[in-house]
Design an enzyme around this catalytic site. Structure first.
Site, mmCIF file in Angstrom:
data_model
loop_
_atom_site.group_PDB
_atom_site.id
_atom_site.type_symbol
_atom_site.label_atom_id
_atom_site.label_comp_id
_atom_site.label_asym_id
_atom_site.label_seq_id
_atom_site.Cartn_x
_atom_site.Cartn_y
_atom_site.Cartn_z
ATOM 1 N N LYS A 281 -15.497 112.838 -9.264
ATOM 2 C CA LYS A 281 -16.481 111.831 -8.875
ATOM 3 C C LYS A 281 -15.770 110.540 -8.439
ATOM 4 C CE LYS A 281 -20.086 113.689 -11.933
ATOM 5 N NZ LYS A 281 -21.007 113.387 -13.058
ATOM 6 N N TYR B 109 -28.005 117.049 -6.568
ATOM 7 C CA TYR B 109 -28.604 116.766 -7.882
ATOM 8 C C TYR B 109 -30.131 116.929 -7.862
ATOM 9 C CZ TYR B 109 -24.259 115.101 -10.060
ATOM 10 O OH TYR B 109 -23.002 115.016 -10.622
ATOM 11 N N ARG C 53 -16.610 124.559 -17.495
ATOM 12 C CA ARG C 53 -17.461 123.636 -18.261
ATOM 13 C C ARG C 53 -16.771 123.245 -19.573
ATOM 14 N NH1 ARG C 53 -22.095 121.086 -16.204
ATOM 15 N NH2 ARG C 53 -22.973 121.132 -18.284
ATOM 16 N N THR D 266 -21.319 116.570 -21.378
ATOM 17 C CA THR D 266 -21.765 115.627 -20.340
ATOM 18 C C THR D 266 -21.523 114.175 -20.747
ATOM 19 O OG1 THR D 266 -23.474 117.195 -19.669
ATOM 20 C CG2 THR D 266 -23.784 114.894 -19.003
ATOM 21 N N ARG E 283 -13.245 115.143 -19.839
ATOM 22 C CA ARG E 283 -14.066 113.972 -20.157
ATOM 23 C C ARG E 283 -13.661 113.365 -21.498
ATOM 24 N NH1 ARG E 283 -19.611 117.011 -18.285
ATOM 25 N NH2 ARG E 283 -19.747 116.242 -16.136
ATOM 26 N N ASN F 72 -18.590 109.627 -15.897
ATOM 27 C CA ASN F 72 -17.906 110.754 -16.566
ATOM 28 C C ASN F 72 -16.977 111.554 -15.660
ATOM 29 O OD1 ASN F 72 -19.901 112.080 -15.194
ATOM 30 N ND2 ASN F 72 -20.777 113.129 -16.963
ATOM 31 N N HIS G 9 -17.618 116.628 -12.014
ATOM 32 C CA HIS G 9 -18.760 117.549 -12.009
ATOM 33 C C HIS G 9 -18.248 118.978 -12.088
ATOM 34 C CE1 HIS G 9 -22.394 119.677 -10.793
ATOM 35 N NE2 HIS G 9 -21.595 120.393 -10.013
ATOM 36 N N GLU H 70 -24.057 125.363 -4.924
ATOM 37 C CA GLU H 70 -23.265 124.144 -4.708
ATOM 38 C C GLU H 70 -22.123 124.396 -3.723
ATOM 39 O OE1 GLU H 70 -22.321 122.995 -8.737
ATOM 40 O OE2 GLU H 70 -24.381 122.379 -9.138
HETATM 41 P P1 IDP Z 1 -23.363 117.726 -16.217
HETATM 42 O O1 IDP Z 1 -22.675 116.866 -15.200
HETATM 43 O O2 IDP Z 1 -22.551 117.839 -17.476
HETATM 44 O O3 IDP Z 1 -23.787 119.057 -15.674
HETATM 45 P P2 IDP Z 1 -26.170 116.934 -16.010
HETATM 46 O O4 IDP Z 1 -27.159 116.913 -17.125
HETATM 47 O O5 IDP Z 1 -26.305 117.997 -14.979
HETATM 48 O O6 IDP Z 1 -24.701 116.960 -16.670
HETATM 49 O O7 IDP Z 1 -26.220 115.501 -15.319
HETATM 50 C C1 IDP Z 1 -25.551 115.291 -14.105
HETATM 51 C C2 IDP Z 1 -24.870 113.953 -14.161
HETATM 52 O O8 IDP Z 1 -25.861 112.934 -14.274
HETATM 53 C C3 IDP Z 1 -23.958 113.734 -15.360
HETATM 54 O O9 IDP Z 1 -22.672 114.286 -15.208
HETATM 55 C C4 IDP Z 1 -23.915 112.217 -15.413
HETATM 56 O O10 IDP Z 1 -23.028 111.695 -14.404
HETATM 57 C C5 IDP Z 1 -25.337 111.850 -15.023
HETATM 58 N N1 IDP Z 1 -26.177 111.661 -16.196
HETATM 59 C C6 IDP Z 1 -26.701 112.598 -17.019
HETATM 60 N N2 IDP Z 1 -27.413 112.041 -18.005
HETATM 61 C C7 IDP Z 1 -27.349 110.717 -17.792
HETATM 62 C C8 IDP Z 1 -27.888 109.572 -18.483
HETATM 63 O O11 IDP Z 1 -28.574 109.690 -19.492
HETATM 64 N N3 IDP Z 1 -27.594 108.346 -17.965
HETATM 65 C C9 IDP Z 1 -26.832 108.180 -16.848
HETATM 66 N N4 IDP Z 1 -26.306 109.214 -16.186
HETATM 67 C C10 IDP Z 1 -26.561 110.456 -16.643
HETATM 68 MG MG MG Z 2 -25.198 119.602 -14.273
#
Ligand code: IDP
Ligand code: MG
Length: 167
Positions: free
Chosen positions: A27, A67, A103, A109, A120, A130, A133, A144
């Site tokens: 990212k 997304y 993962r 996450t 992470r 974070n 992705h 994707e």
């Molecule tokens: P992932 O990246 O681990 O698959 P997802 O739930 O798919 O997690 O969320 C995608 C991305 O959205 C996360 O990696 C993070 O950058 C962002 N994100 C998820 N939850 C939050 C939140 O509560 N606040 C701000 N950003 C979030």
């Molecule tokens: Mg995700």
């Protein structure tokens, strides 16, 4: 004869399992912080095979598609702005169980919950920064990969170390 056929089938199914692919993306914060090399190194040293990689500043339209599943979440506009705030490094990696293992290599996450030793867990602090992705399932990986890469950009090659990574 039957034994030979069964052995052949098992070799073919193992070879197909080793072809699982995932979509990984550094990212904008990972790029800005100079972590691209370290992240690639983790996947390389694990033994996964690099299939595609590019350096690009993604449009909001592309990121909204990427997304789309999160479009109703309150953090969605902020997420798209964050992902559009600088260049990213999308990649395709291939190998046995690469989606699930990928993962695990990323960690939870929210970096507050990511274990030390994960990407992470080792390199970031907050969920909105974070750094990486990774696809969460084989089907989302396929979607994707098709969103970010053309068929031509997926390189077909055999790493010299293949027989030292797989038995
Ligand atoms: P992932 O990246 O681990 O698959 P997802 O739930 O798919 O997690 O969320 C995608 C991305 O959205 C996360 O990696 C993070 O950058 C962002 N994100 C998820 N939850 C939050 C939140 O509560 N606040 C701000 N950003 C979030
Ligand atoms: Mg995700």
């Amino acid at each position: 004869m039957l034994g030979t056929i069964l052995a052949l089938f098992s070799i073919i199914s193992v070879a197909m399992a080793n072809k699982e692919r995932t979509f990984i993306m550094v990212k904008p914060d990972g790029v800005q912080r100079g972590l691209v090399g370290k992240i690639i190194e983790r996947f390389e040293q694990k033994g996964f095979k690099l299939v595609a990689l590019k350096f690009t500043w993604a449009s909001k339209e592309l990121l909204e598609k990427h997304y789309a599943d999160l479009s109703s979440r309150p953090f969605f506009p902020g997420l798209v702005n964050y992902m559009n705030s600088g260049p990213v490094v999308p990649m395709v990696w291939e190998g046995l169980n690469v989606v699930k293992t990928g993962r695990q290599m990323l960690g939870a996450t929210n970096p507050a919950d990511s274990l030390p030793g994960t990407i992470r867990g080792d390199f970031c602090i907050q969920v909105g920064r974070n750094i990486i992705h990774g696809s969460d399932a084989v089907e989302s990986a396929e979607k994707e990969i098709a969103l970010w890469f053309t068929e031509k950009e997926l390189v077909s090659w055999t790493p010299a170390a293949t027989n030292w990574v797989y038995e």
